[in-house]
Motif scaffolding. Structure first.
Motif: not given
Length: 108
Positions: A73-78
């Motif tokens: 899962v992307s850092v942005t989504t996290t």
């Protein structure tokens, strides 16, 4: 392609309330899964599942980059999920509370 007019805020809120009522009316995880599969595209389902997947890791204070390495899962989504956990509408907290296993009774 025909463009739809932008929904008025009041209409959008009413539509969201009706959708929430539909979810609340379902009585089993299997029914919710079937509804989600009918309602969402595979990419939308993946995005929703990814967001939910990082919640317990954020609660354990796992760093964003480590969450990415563990889950993909992307850092942005996290980061987006973390902001919602901290400053959102309480939906994640309600779902966490509703799905948490019951606490073990304290022994004396």
């Amino acid at each position: 392609m025909k463009l739809r007019p932008a929904p008025r805020e009041k209409d959008a809120q009413a539509d969201l309330a009706r959708l929430a009522e539909a979810f609340a009316a379902l009585s089993s995880p299997a029914q919710v899964t079937a509804f989600l599969r009918d309602l969402c595209t595979p990419a939308e389902l993946e995005a929703l599942a990814d967001r939910w997947k990082v919640v317990p890791l954020l609660q354990q204070a796992v760093p964003y980059r480590e969450i990415h390495e563990m889950t993909g899962v992307s850092v942005t989504t996290t980061g987006r999920v973390a902001r919602s956990l901290e400053h959102g509408n309480g939906g994640y907290a309600a779902a966490i509370a509703a799905t948490a296993p019951p606490a073990a009774p304290e022994s004396k």
